[in-house]
Design an enzyme around this catalytic site. Structure first.
Site, short mmCIF file in Angstrom:
data_model
loop_
_atom_site.label_atom_id
_atom_site.label_comp_id
_atom_site.label_asym_id
_atom_site.label_seq_id
_atom_site.Cartn_x
_atom_site.Cartn_y
_atom_site.Cartn_z
N LYS A 76 0.92 -1.22 -0.01
CA LYS A 76 -0.15 -0.06 0.02
C LYS A 76 0.77 1.29 -0.15
O LYS A 76 1.96 1.32 0.75
CB LYS A 76 -0.78 -0.09 1.22
CG LYS A 76 -1.87 1.05 1.39
CD LYS A 76 -2.88 0.87 2.59
CE LYS A 76 -3.86 2.03 2.64
NZ LYS A 76 -4.83 1.59 3.67
N SER A 151 -9.67 1.81 2.89
CA SER A 151 -8.64 2.59 2.21
C SER A 151 -7.69 1.90 1.20
O SER A 151 -7.31 2.33 0.20
CB SER A 151 -8.18 3.80 2.99
OG SER A 151 -7.24 3.03 3.60
N SER A 175 -9.83 -0.57 7.02
CA SER A 175 -9.38 -0.52 5.55
C SER A 175 -8.79 -1.89 5.26
O SER A 175 -8.46 -2.00 3.97
CB SER A 175 -8.56 0.79 5.57
OG SER A 175 -9.14 1.99 5.48
N1 GLN Z 1 -13.49 4.17 6.66
C1 GLN Z 1 -12.58 4.74 7.75
C2 GLN Z 1 -12.25 6.20 7.64
O1 GLN Z 1 -12.41 6.78 6.44
C3 GLN Z 1 -11.52 3.83 7.72
C4 GLN Z 1 -10.45 3.91 7.01
C5 GLN Z 1 -9.18 3.14 7.35
O2 GLN Z 1 -9.01 2.32 8.09
N2 GLN Z 1 -7.97 3.62 7.01
O3 GLN Z 1 -11.64 6.59 8.63
#
Ligand code: GLN
Length: 483
Positions: A76, A151, A175
């Site tokens: 990532k 994400s 995410s």
């Molecule tokens: N959807 C959540 C957020 O926007 C989780 C994102 C994540 O785990 N990086 O904060």
């Protein structure tokens, strides 16, 4: 070759059926051919990949072995990679070449993994749809009109499309698990502190945790083995021995106590997903598990608490991107204030700006007690709910998401609608617990995930349960049409 899992690749390499260089070339060609459809990579690292593959082949020829030796993966794009762009999905860091490798990157490279590239992601890991990336949205290989989740949407889409067998990802509020659910993968968010955060660009430091995304639990075990462990460079990493995750996969589920929270099956859950979750419960019962209804009474407060704490930490973490030290700098600033304002205004996208503002507000003198402190108290209640539940059960099971992957654009003008989709995943981050999502079936041709949560440092138990489930089901083996 592209259908092989990490475990199959390891066997093929050990049996000299193919070399890591051959495999790497095949996958790089496949990425060049298919990735334009899904946009899962921000950067490709062909030269690095081929030299790592060659080195891995030489190490094998000299008698070395190891499940990751010569195995192709991707990171990532928030794991720092020395000399390679590490963008975090943001224009702010489009010109940033990390001066060092993240611990996760260094550990996997030392184990012989081959880095094919850096995967697309929501900007600064904020999002659930991978639509906030400065490099464009990622598309779900199961249906190109739908989001892959976020994400870590790039890592998920790439692995689901068989561009590579596994990738690293991070989970601050879901995410890893949510994109795994949306793309028919297995993804594990480890216990907070199990995997080093050093060199992992921070979103919300008390919640962020790196982990593996792959097609099977067996492969998650292999990748986690390479990622986990104490790191003196990360003061929140835990000095606990790392068990042999692959060796733990074969345990029997006889007598395993599975807790199913009654709050999970509320009105917000798509009834077709509820049915698939009940099917997976029956499957685990056949394997000897005992089901018990439990309650997580404070779950309803978790989303508001998370969406105060995560932005608060983000507002602090992201203050370092000021246009002065590194990253984007605006053209022709008039003075210092103009430099800060325009560099941040032009470098950050709208979701990131929204979170910085919410977070700075929640931390400001007049509102700290009302929002931030309150959210921290809820965080403790959420944790306490889990602690009492784990007195009675060994794992907790439920849906990973209330709905399957939505259409691209469907929630982009309504951030709160997207935040609500995190309802089942964020509690594990607030409590610091490990969680796993694995394939459980399909709704309208789109994958659905079942989530398992375990007590601290019981990643092995999650992988064991998921592996036994996968020996008896075939959801995880199905590829998306066209890939
Ligand atoms: N959807 C959540 C957020 O926007 C989780 C994102 C994540 O785990 N990086 O904060």
């Amino acid at each position: 070759m592209h259908h092989m899992t990490l475990a199959e690749i390891a066997r093929g390499l050990a049996d000299k059926k193919f070399s890591s260089v051959e495999l790497t070339q095949t996958l790089l060609a496949r990425i060049a051919q298919l990735d334009p459809q899904i946009n899962s990579f921000i950067s490709l690292t062909q030269d690095l990949a081929l030299s790592q593959a060659k080195a891995a082949d030489e190490r094998r020829a000299n008698g070395e072995s190891g499940a990751l030796l010569g195995a192709p993966i991707a990171h990532k794009d928030l794991f720092c990679t020395q000399g390679i762009r590490t963008s975090c999905g943001s224009k702010m860091l489009d010109n940033f070449k990390a001066p060092y490798d993240a611990t996760v990157v260094a550990k996997l490279a030392a184990a012989g993994a081959v880095t094919l590239g850096k995967t697309n992601m929501d900007e600064f890991a904020m999002g659930s749809a991978n639509e906030s990336s400065w490099y464009g949205a990622v598309k779900n290989p199961w249906n190109l009109e739908h989001v892959p989740g976020g994400s870590s949407g790039g890592s998920a889409a790439a692995v689901a499309a068989r561009l590579l067998p596994a990738a690293t990802a991070t989970d601050t509020g879901g995410s890893i698990r949510q994109p795994a659910a949306f793309t028919n993968l297995t993804g594990l968010k480890p216990t907070y502190g199990r995997v080093s955060r050093w060199g992992m660009i921070a979103y919300a430091s008390s919640l962020d945790q790196g982990g593996p995304l792959a097609r099977t639990a067996e492969d998650c075990a292999i990748l986690l083995q390479g990622m986990a462990g104490f790191d003196p460079n990360d003061s929140t990493s835990i000095d606990e021995p790392v068990p042999d995750y692959s060796a733990g996969l074969s345990g029997s589920l006889q007598g395993l106590r599975i807790g199913v929270p009654k709050e999970y099956f509320s009105a917000g859950l798509d009834p077709r997903i509820a049915e698939l979750i009940h099917n997976s419960i029956k499957e685990l019962e056949k394997l000897g598990a005992v089901i018990k209804e439990i309650s997580l009474p404070n779950m309803q407060h978790a989303i508001p608490a998370y969406y105060v704490i995560a932005p608060a930490e983000a507002s602090s973490n992201l203050s370092r991107f000021d246009g002065v030290r590194f990253g984007y700098r605006c053209e022709n600033p008039e003075n210092l204030e103009d430099l800060y304002k325009r560099s941040r205004g032009e470098g950050f996208g709208s979701e990131v700006q929204r979170r910085i503002m919410v977070g700075a507000y929640a931390l400001s003198a007049g509102y700290y007690d009302a929002y931030y402190l309150k959210a921290q108290k809820i965080r403790r209640l959420v944790k306490n709910d889990f602690m009492s539940a784990f007195n009675e059960v060994d794992i907790i099971l439920g849906p990973t998401t209330p709905n399957p992957a939505w259409k691209l654009g469907a929630k982009s003008s309504d951030p709160v609608a997207a935040y609500l989709e995190d309802v089942y995943t964020i509690t594990a981050n607030l409590a610091g617990l490990p969680g796993l999502s694995m394939p459980a079936g399909f709704v309208d041709g789109l994958p659905v995930g079942v989530q398992l949560l375990a007590p601290y440092f019981q990643e092995g138990r999650l992988l064991n349960v998921a592996h036994q489930y996968q020996l008896n089901t075939d959801w995880h083996t199905r590829p998306p049409t066209g890939f």
